[in-house]
Enzyme design. Structure first.
Site, PDB file in Angstrom:
ATOM      1  N   GLU A   1      54.542 -41.444  47.615  1.00  0.00           N
ATOM      2  CA  GLU A   1      53.104 -41.827  47.026  1.00  0.00           C
ATOM      3  C   GLU A   1      52.401 -42.871  48.092  1.00  0.00           C
ATOM      4  OE1 GLU A   1      49.869 -41.650  45.761  1.00  0.00           O
ATOM      5  OE2 GLU A   1      50.981 -40.103  44.946  1.00  0.00           O
TER       6      GLU A   1
ATOM      7  N   HIS B   1      52.552 -27.006  37.412  1.00  0.00           N
ATOM      8  CA  HIS B   1      53.831 -27.174  36.706  1.00  0.00           C
ATOM      9  C   HIS B   1      54.608 -26.101  36.079  1.00  0.00           C
ATOM     10  CE1 HIS B   1      51.702 -31.389  36.566  1.00  0.00           C
ATOM     11  NE2 HIS B   1      52.312 -31.138  37.750  1.00  0.00           N
TER      12      HIS B   1
ATOM     13  N   ASP C   1      51.210 -31.665  47.367  1.00  0.00           N
ATOM     14  CA  ASP C   1      49.930 -31.579  46.406  1.00  0.00           C
ATOM     15  C   ASP C   1      49.014 -32.843  46.853  1.00  0.00           C
ATOM     16  OD1 ASP C   1      48.243 -31.451  44.184  1.00  0.00           O
ATOM     17  OD2 ASP C   1      49.784 -32.453  42.900  1.00  0.00           O
TER      18      ASP C   1
ATOM     19  N   GLY D   1      53.865 -38.878  52.788  1.00  0.00           N
ATOM     20  CA  GLY D   1      54.686 -37.613  52.507  1.00  0.00           C
ATOM     21  C   GLY D   1      54.861 -36.746  53.555  1.00  0.00           C
TER      22      GLY D   1
END
Length: 295
Positions: free
Chosen positions: A118, A19, A179, A159
């Site tokens: 997601e 982050h 990720d 994704g």
């Protein structure tokens, strides 16, 4: 696989690296007035309760955000990241931790676009609910909601597949954050294949890939395979907080691999990474790797 829940790991040392770097990438994109798009292929729930059942089970945030919370000597990039987390906790108590979607939403401007994907059904629902709550909170304060709608789109879906439809973006400026959980070892190959395709469609885009450094062979070879993708430039940074455990369990090291990174990022990381090793390191195995290259 749909068993993975990021809440177990929220705020850990890997999240700090991921982050902090993501926020720096967005700050750089925001220096130009032209809008940009952020595509998060594995968005998770968006916000996590550190005192909830999942996060409190192993309290992994004690390896990451917790040791940074009260520090007064943070390098600028880390101070920026920690302040964003604190803004989510106006009481001053560390209760909530922001995932990548929330970090992006806070840094992005009104003209920018956020596309969140997601696949996990529960995580996807919580993500959508969290952005509805952001809109409701903005409305209560008399502000125009800037969450769901044209600016932010939340979709339950794969994704990796979504990238094909979204690249290149209309403004020709974008950050793609990849990720996956890597529970399934095929994720390593899917990341590589998705990036290969994305670089053909949008060779000037910025791509950020988080990955765990594990004992399995796919993990050990991963960054070397990404270096050979043919991007104009790349940067690879890893953070280790301790030596590997004898049984091989637990995450001791993670990395961020950047394709077409900002030219300013390497200098920022040269300042931040030694600090993270000093503050988060747990034994003599703590350290970092920072390397870069060009096609």
């Amino acid at each position: 696989m749909l068993s993975y829940r990021h809440a177990f790991h929220a705020g850990n040392h890997a999240d700090v690296l991921k982050h902090m770097v993501t926020i720096q990438l967005l700050r750089y994109l925001g220096q130009k007035e032209t809008p940009y798009m952020v595509i998060d292929t594995h968005a998770g729930a968006g916000v996590y309760a550190l005192d909830g059942n999942y996060a409190s089970k192993n309290a992994e945030y004690e390896t990451g955000i917790a040791p940074l919370w009260d520090r007064t000597d943070l390098p600028e990039a880390l101070a920026d990241y920690v302040q964003l987390v604190k803004d989510l906790n106006p009481s001053g108590k560390m209760r909530y931790y922001p995932g990548s979607p929330y970090c992006a939403n806070q840094v992005m401007r009104e003209q920018d676009r956020l596309r969140l994907f997601e696949l996990h059904p529960t995580e996807s629902k919580v993500l959508a609910d969290n952005f509805r709550k952001l809109d409701a909170h903005a409305a209560e304060q008399g502000k125009r909601p800037s969450g769901r709608g044209k600016r932010v789109l939340v979709e339950r879906g794969d994704g990796f597949l979504a990238l094909k439809a979204l690249l290149p973006p209309p403004s020709r400026r974008a950050l793609v954050l990849i990720d996956p959980p890597y529970e399934d070892k095929r994720d390593y190959q899917r990341v590589k294949e998705s990036l290969q395709d994305a670089l053909v469609r949008f060779p000037t885009g910025s791509y950020a890939v988080w990955y765990p450094v594990l004992q399995r062979i796919e993990s050990k070879q991963f960054s070397d395979r990404l270096k050979r993708l043919g991007a104009k430039s790349w940067l690879n940074v890893t953070l280790s907080i301790c030596s590997p455990s004898p049984d091989g369990f637990g995450l001791h090291t993670s990395g961020m691999f950047l394709l077409n990174p900002p030219w300013t990022l390497e200098a920022t990381l040269k300042e931040v990474m030694p600090y993270l090793v000093k503050v988060l390191g747990r034994d003599s195995g703590a350290g970092f790797v920072l390397e870069s290259g060009e096609a």
